[in-house]
Scaffold this motif. Structure first.
Motif, PDB file in Angstrom:
ATOM      1  N   VAL A 184      27.317  39.584  32.747  1.00 29.92           N
ATOM      2  CA  VAL A 184      28.652  39.860  33.269  1.00 29.92           C
ATOM      3  C   VAL A 184      29.056  38.790  34.268  1.00 29.92           C
ATOM      4  CG1 VAL A 184      30.010  41.447  34.683  1.00 29.92           C
ATOM      5  CG2 VAL A 184      28.591  42.333  32.836  1.00 29.92           C
ATOM      6  N   ARG A 185      28.117  38.374  35.118  1.00 38.34           N
ATOM      7  CA  ARG A 185      28.442  37.338  36.111  1.00 38.34           C
ATOM      8  C   ARG A 185      28.821  36.028  35.427  1.00 38.34           C
ATOM      9  NH1 ARG A 185      23.920  39.762  38.597  1.00 38.34           N
ATOM     10  NH2 ARG A 185      22.531  38.063  37.957  1.00 38.34           N
ATOM     11  N   ARG A 186      28.083  35.666  34.395  1.00 37.31           N
ATOM     12  CA  ARG A 186      28.402  34.422  33.694  1.00 37.31           C
ATOM     13  C   ARG A 186      29.742  34.528  32.993  1.00 37.31           C
ATOM     14  NH1 ARG A 186      26.023  31.873  28.327  1.00 37.31           N
ATOM     15  NH2 ARG A 186      27.140  29.915  28.429  1.00 37.31           N
ATOM     16  N   LEU A 187      29.992  35.666  32.337  1.00 37.72           N
ATOM     17  CA  LEU A 187      31.268  35.854  31.666  1.00 37.72           C
ATOM     18  C   LEU A 187      32.413  35.802  32.672  1.00 37.72           C
ATOM     19  CD1 LEU A 187      32.994  36.530  29.202  1.00 37.72           C
ATOM     20  CD2 LEU A 187      32.423  38.952  29.564  1.00 37.72           C
ATOM     21  N   HIS A 188      32.234  36.402  33.824  1.00 40.74           N
ATOM     22  CA  HIS A 188      33.249  36.345  34.884  1.00 40.74           C
ATOM     23  C   HIS A 188      33.596  34.899  35.213  1.00 40.74           C
ATOM     24  CE1 HIS A 188      34.375  35.934  39.145  1.00 40.74           C
ATOM     25  NE2 HIS A 188      34.974  37.109  39.035  1.00 40.74           N
ATOM     26  N   ASP A 189      32.570  34.077  35.418  1.00 36.56           N
ATOM     27  CA  ASP A 189      32.795  32.678  35.799  1.00 36.56           C
ATOM     28  C   ASP A 189      33.514  31.909  34.686  1.00 36.56           C
ATOM     29  OD1 ASP A 189      31.530  33.277  38.154  1.00 36.56           O
ATOM     30  OD2 ASP A 189      29.614  32.351  37.602  1.00 36.56           O
ATOM     31  N   VAL A 190      33.133  32.167  33.437  1.00 37.31           N
ATOM     32  CA  VAL A 190      33.772  31.478  32.314  1.00 37.31           C
ATOM     33  C   VAL A 190      35.247  31.880  32.218  1.00 37.31           C
ATOM     34  CG1 VAL A 190      33.832  31.275  29.800  1.00 37.31           C
ATOM     35  CG2 VAL A 190      31.641  31.143  31.007  1.00 37.31           C
ATOM     36  N   LEU A 191      35.536  33.171  32.345  1.00 46.86           N
ATOM     37  CA  LEU A 191      36.920  33.629  32.259  1.00 46.86           C
ATOM     38  C   LEU A 191      37.776  33.048  33.378  1.00 46.86           C
ATOM     39  CD1 LEU A 191      36.385  37.373  31.265  1.00 46.86           C
ATOM     40  CD2 LEU A 191      37.355  35.567  29.829  1.00 46.86           C
ATOM     41  N   VAL A 192      37.212  32.979  34.586  1.00 49.38           N
ATOM     42  CA  VAL A 192      37.951  32.378  35.708  1.00 49.38           C
ATOM     43  C   VAL A 192      38.242  30.909  35.407  1.00 49.38           C
ATOM     44  CG1 VAL A 192      37.776  31.663  38.122  1.00 49.38           C
ATOM     45  CG2 VAL A 192      37.146  33.998  37.463  1.00 49.38           C
ATOM     46  N   ARG A 193      37.247  30.213  34.909  1.00 51.62           N
ATOM     47  CA  ARG A 193      37.441  28.798  34.590  1.00 51.62           C
ATOM     48  C   ARG A 193      38.484  28.604  33.494  1.00 51.62           C
ATOM     49  NH1 ARG A 193      34.412  26.349  31.077  1.00 51.62           N
ATOM     50  NH2 ARG A 193      32.563  27.643  31.447  1.00 51.62           N
ATOM     51  N   ARG A 194      38.610  29.604  32.612  1.00 53.29           N
ATOM     52  CA  ARG A 194      39.564  29.506  31.501  1.00 53.29           C
ATOM     53  C   ARG A 194      40.938  30.087  31.847  1.00 53.29           C
ATOM     54  NH1 ARG A 194      37.472  26.609  26.871  1.00 53.29           N
ATOM     55  NH2 ARG A 194      38.696  27.973  25.514  1.00 53.29           N
ATOM     56  N   GLY A 195      41.122  30.503  33.100  1.00 51.09           N
ATOM     57  CA  GLY A 195      42.461  30.879  33.530  1.00 51.09           C
ATOM     58  C   GLY A 195      42.665  32.320  33.946  1.00 51.09           C
ATOM     59  N   TRP A 196      41.632  33.173  33.806  1.00 50.01           N
ATOM     60  CA  TRP A 196      41.771  34.560  34.243  1.00 50.01           C
ATOM     61  C   TRP A 196      41.704  34.641  35.751  1.00 50.01           C
ATOM     62  CZ3 TRP A 196      37.709  37.900  36.239  1.00 50.01           C
ATOM     63  CH2 TRP A 196      38.140  39.226  36.442  1.00 50.01           C
ATOM     64  N   ARG A 197      42.525  35.503  36.328  1.00 49.56           N
ATOM     65  CA  ARG A 197      42.500  35.722  37.778  1.00 49.56           C
ATOM     66  C   ARG A 197      41.933  37.104  38.065  1.00 49.56           C
ATOM     67  NH1 ARG A 197      48.571  34.807  39.580  1.00 49.56           N
ATOM     68  NH2 ARG A 197      48.791  36.293  37.851  1.00 49.56           N
ATOM     69  N   PRO A 198      40.860  37.190  38.848  1.00 49.64           N
ATOM     70  CA  PRO A 198      40.310  38.508  39.194  1.00 49.64           C
ATOM     71  C   PRO A 198      41.400  39.414  39.754  1.00 49.64           C
ATOM     72  CG  PRO A 198      38.829  36.788  39.908  1.00 49.64           C
ATOM     73  CD  PRO A 198      40.091  36.088  39.433  1.00 49.64           C
ATOM     74  N   GLY A 199      41.391  40.646  39.297  1.00 47.69           N
ATOM     75  CA  GLY A 199      42.447  41.569  39.666  1.00 47.69           C
ATOM     76  C   GLY A 199      43.393  41.822  38.516  1.00 47.69           C
ATOM     77  N   ASP A 200      43.523  40.839  37.619  1.00 48.36           N
ATOM     78  CA  ASP A 200      44.294  41.023  36.397  1.00 48.36           C
ATOM     79  C   ASP A 200      43.430  41.786  35.397  1.00 48.36           C
ATOM     80  OD1 ASP A 200      46.269  39.580  37.566  1.00 48.36           O
ATOM     81  OD2 ASP A 200      45.889  37.733  36.445  1.00 48.36           O
TER      82      ASP A 200
END
Length: 201
Positions: A184-200
């Motif tokens: 989950v931590r790795r997926l979080h980092d990848v999604l953030v790098r690809r444009g996801w903003r935590p909270g969305d």
């Protein structure tokens, strides 16, 4: 068991409780997480060896599970009601269900499940367990057969290369990554790098 709490079907000539009724009977035995895992397995639509969906092989629908929960009061009803809201079609293994639930608990966006990835000509490139289409991220949950089956290993390498050519980033996780939380931590980092903003979501 009260008759109104069980739906009976025939299997090989024998009367047995339906898959949905059997699932509901487990409400007093299993945790909510385990009920979701069993429920996901029941509503899954299997695919054949060529990747074509086989709807006739689905053991139960989500609607049937909800009807089993609504049939009346039974032991474990609170757990069944909670689990029924979280069951989804598309998980092909308990490990995938576990990771999906961890993704949700971690506040990440919810993925599409069991997705066909196609190229610009519509050619099927691969079928992937969890997909975050908006961010061009796919997650491959890999059981041990991905390592021990030589043909599967070669297919995986070719598929991941084709995904990369199409602009998808592949996150590969095993049971080890799922159970220790690093997936989950790795997926979080990848999604953030690809444009996801935590909270969305």
């Amino acid at each position: 068991m009260s008759p109104h709490l069980v739906s009976v079907v025939r299997h090989q000539g024998l009367p047995v409780s339906s898959p949905a009724s059997t699932w509901a009977m487990l409400g007093r035995e299993l945790s909510v997480r385990e009920l979701i895992m069993v429920g996901d397995a029941l509503v899954r639509i299997p695919r054949d060896s060529r990747g074509f969906p086989q709807p006739h092989r689905q053991l139960a629908s989500i609607a049937q599970l909800h009807r089993a929960v609504g049939a009346g009061r039974r032991l474990g009803i609170a757990s069944l009601r909670e689990a029924a809201q979280l069951i989804r079609v598309g998980s092909s293994s308990p490990l995938e269900t576990e990771f999906r639930l961890d993704i949700q608990a971690g506040g990440l966006p919810q993925p599409e499940l069991d997705v066909e990835i196609r190229d610009e000509r519509g050619r099927l490139v691969g079928i992937t367990e969890l997909v975050f289409r908006a961010f061009r991220v796919v997650v491959e949950v890999e059981g041990d057969h991905h390592r021990t089956d030589r043909r599967q290993w070669h297919r995986d390498i070719e598929k991941y290369a084709a995904y990369a050519d199409l602009g998808w980033e592949v996150v590969r996780v095993t049971s080890h990554h799922i159970r220790n939380g690093s997936g989950v931590r790795r997926l979080h980092d990848v999604l953030v790098r690809r444009g996801w903003r935590p909270g969305d979501r």
